[in-house]
Write a protein that holds these residues in place. Structure first.
Motif, PDB file in Angstrom:
ATOM      1  N   ASP A 122       0.866  -1.170   0.000  1.00  0.00           N
ATOM      2  CA  ASP A 122       0.000   0.000   0.000  1.00  0.00           C
ATOM      3  C   ASP A 122       0.901   1.218   0.000  1.00  0.00           C
ATOM      4  O   ASP A 122       1.354   1.677   1.055  1.00  0.00           O
ATOM      5  N   ILE A 123       1.206   1.742  -1.196  1.00  0.00           N
ATOM      6  CA  ILE A 123       2.230   2.784  -1.296  1.00  0.00           C
ATOM      7  C   ILE A 123       1.810   4.073  -0.608  1.00  0.00           C
ATOM      8  O   ILE A 123       2.661   4.898  -0.271  1.00  0.00           O
ATOM      9  N   GLY A 124       0.526   4.255  -0.360  1.00  0.00           N
ATOM     10  CA  GLY A 124       0.101   5.449   0.358  1.00  0.00           C
ATOM     11  C   GLY A 124       0.576   5.483   1.785  1.00  0.00           C
ATOM     12  O   GLY A 124       0.636   6.554   2.400  1.00  0.00           O
ATOM     13  N   SER A 125       0.949   4.334   2.355  1.00  0.00           N
ATOM     14  CA  SER A 125       1.422   4.283   3.735  1.00  0.00           C
ATOM     15  C   SER A 125       2.925   4.488   3.856  1.00  0.00           C
ATOM     16  O   SER A 125       3.464   4.556   4.957  1.00  0.00           O
ATOM     17  N   ILE A 126       3.625   4.585   2.724  1.00  0.00           N
ATOM     18  CA  ILE A 126       5.079   4.706   2.729  1.00  0.00           C
ATOM     19  C   ILE A 126       5.472   6.170   2.535  1.00  0.00           C
ATOM     20  O   ILE A 126       4.972   6.839   1.631  1.00  0.00           O
ATOM     21  N   PRO A 127       6.362   6.719   3.375  1.00  0.00           N
ATOM     22  CA  PRO A 127       6.770   8.124   3.234  1.00  0.00           C
ATOM     23  C   PRO A 127       7.322   8.439   1.845  1.00  0.00           C
ATOM     24  O   PRO A 127       7.904   7.573   1.175  1.00  0.00           O
TER      25      PRO A 127
END
Length: 440
Positions: free
Chosen positions: A361-366
């Motif tokens: 879930d790339i939205g959770s990665i800074p």
């Protein structure tokens, strides 16, 4: 603006140029009658003694030179013209004197594969690194030299656009101060394979900005300063695969270690920046020191040298681990979880069941973990007395990724790392002692 003129020695294959078919480049064959203009580029092999002997005058006129098939003569040339000798000779180097006292040396890139092990699967599985080094004289695809020419061409085009002699920084030094500045650039490009199909290229670039100073007031001690500012740009590149702009497979950066070492009995590390930083959006690193010198009229002067740089560090942290003569830092993600690599522990925490077999879930990665991490470190060393012999600087880095690959209807977490080292000999005679008799 006039086109950039590239002069190729007869033995050089024009196919190595990345911009050979573009309008801003004029490619010509070098011959005895050639007189390059400022910010032209001359490309030759270091076994051409005639051209190598003329390169000194070309550099003084701000002509750029690319020297291929580096051999034993290259380091003699670099010590004289740049002030450094390379421990590992690359396939080619680019040298350009930007202004009277500042020279830029750009090495060719290291091309290879990433290495690592599957942290959650089998720690014994290794993916070895085999850097390739292709010569333009015996290969149809000299890809290891492409980044070198991209840097050289874009660098010289920028200088032609900005004027006769230009540089990113202009320091105003007082008359009488003995100093010397130069920059060495290095780039590593690695490929991380996935399922023998998807390949993600990761790139890390370094600009090592050196400034050497002589402290030689008419009264007091005489010694030298070595200031190193290290600019780093680390990018994991485009993810290998993305579904619906949400779930992805690929590698993201979570941990980067940098170390610089000057091993010499008469040199001590005096200052480093940045310090430890946690929960900051941006960080400013600053170093400063005073240099005493003898003025041209026989008097005494003092110059305060200071450098300050700011870079974004949101959701990451900095640990200053400098000790002895080694300046060292760890940069790591700390939000939403600790990204520092710990041996024999589960480093991959981004794999998720997700939709259609999962992924990240790339939205959770800074943003810094998925994009380009730009950072800046500074180190100041001081000699105990005036040194005239070359001193050796060793630099190295370790760069870790958390990666997720596709496995049918699921996903498999891995960790990967990329590492490399770099050694140069710095010619301290570039800032020689002027006053051999000190007045007490």
């Amino acid at each position: 603006m006039d086109n950039l003129t590239v002069h190729l020695a007869p033995s050089v294959d024009a196919s190595i140029l990345p911009y050979g078919d573009q309008t801003e480049i004029d490619v010509k064959t070098y011959d005895e009658s050639t007189t390059p203009d400022p910010h032209d580029l001359v490309v030759f092999s270091d076994n051409n003694d005639e051209i190598l002997s003329q390169a000194h005058d070309w550099l003084a006129d701000h002509v750029g030179v690319v020297i291929l098939n580096a051999g034993s003569k290259l380091n003699d040339f670099l010590l004289q013209e740049v002030g450094v000798a390379l421990h590992d000779l690359p396939d080619g180097v680019f040298v350009h004197q930007e202004r009277e006292t500042h020279t830029r040396l750009i090495q060719s890139a290291t091309i290879g594969n990433g290495q690592g092990a599957e942290s959650d699967q089998s720690a014994s599985q290794r993916f070895g690194v085999v850097p390739t080094s292709r010569s333009p004289f015996d290969s149809d695809e000299p890809s290891s030299l492409r980044p070198l020419f991209v840097e050289a061409v874009s660098h010289l085009i920028t200088h032609k656009q900005q004027g006769f002699v230009s540089a990113p920084e202009t320091d105003e030094f007082p008359e009488g101060l003995e100093y010397y500045t130069f920059t060495v650039t290095k780039q590593d490009i690695r490929s991380l394979p996935y399922d023998n199909e998807d390949i993600q290229s990761v790139t890390i670039s370094f600009d090592y900005h050196f400034a050497l100073f002589l402290n030689d007031p008419p009264h007091g001690e005489h010694y030298q300063y070595i200031h190193l500012r290290e600019e780093v740009r680390a990018s994991p590149g485009e993810l290998a695969w993305t579904y619906n702009d949400t779930w992805s497979y690929g590698a993201m950066q979570f941990h980067l270690e940098l170390e610089n070492s000057l091993d010499h009995p008469d040199i001590v590390l005096e200052e480093t920046a940045p310090e430890n930083e946690v929960e900051k959006t941006e960080v400013t690193d600053t170093t400063s020191f005073d240099i005493g010198f003898s003025t041209t009229d026989g008097g005494s002067g003092q110059f305060g040298y200071s450098k300050s740089r700011t870079h974004i560090i949101k959701d990451w942290e900095i640990i200053n681990e400098s000790t002895g003569n080694d300046s060292s830092w760890t940069y790591a993600q700390n939000t939403p979880y600790d990204g520092k690599y710990k041996k024999n522990s589960s480093f991959c925490k981004v794999c998720n069941a997700g939709e259609f077999g999962g992924g990240v879930d790339i939205g959770s990665i800074p943003a810094l973990s998925r994009g380009t991490l730009t950072l800046d470190t500074q180190s100041v060393w001081r000699t105990q007395n005036v040194i005239t012999d070359p001193v050796t600087l060793h630099t190295d880095y370790k760069w870790w990724f958390s990666a997720v690959t596709k496995t049918g209807f699921g996903c498999m977490p891995h960790w990967w790392w990329v590492s490399n080292f770099f050694g140069v000999d710095i010619d301290m005679s570039k800032v020689p002692e002027k006053n051999t008799t000190k007045q007490e």
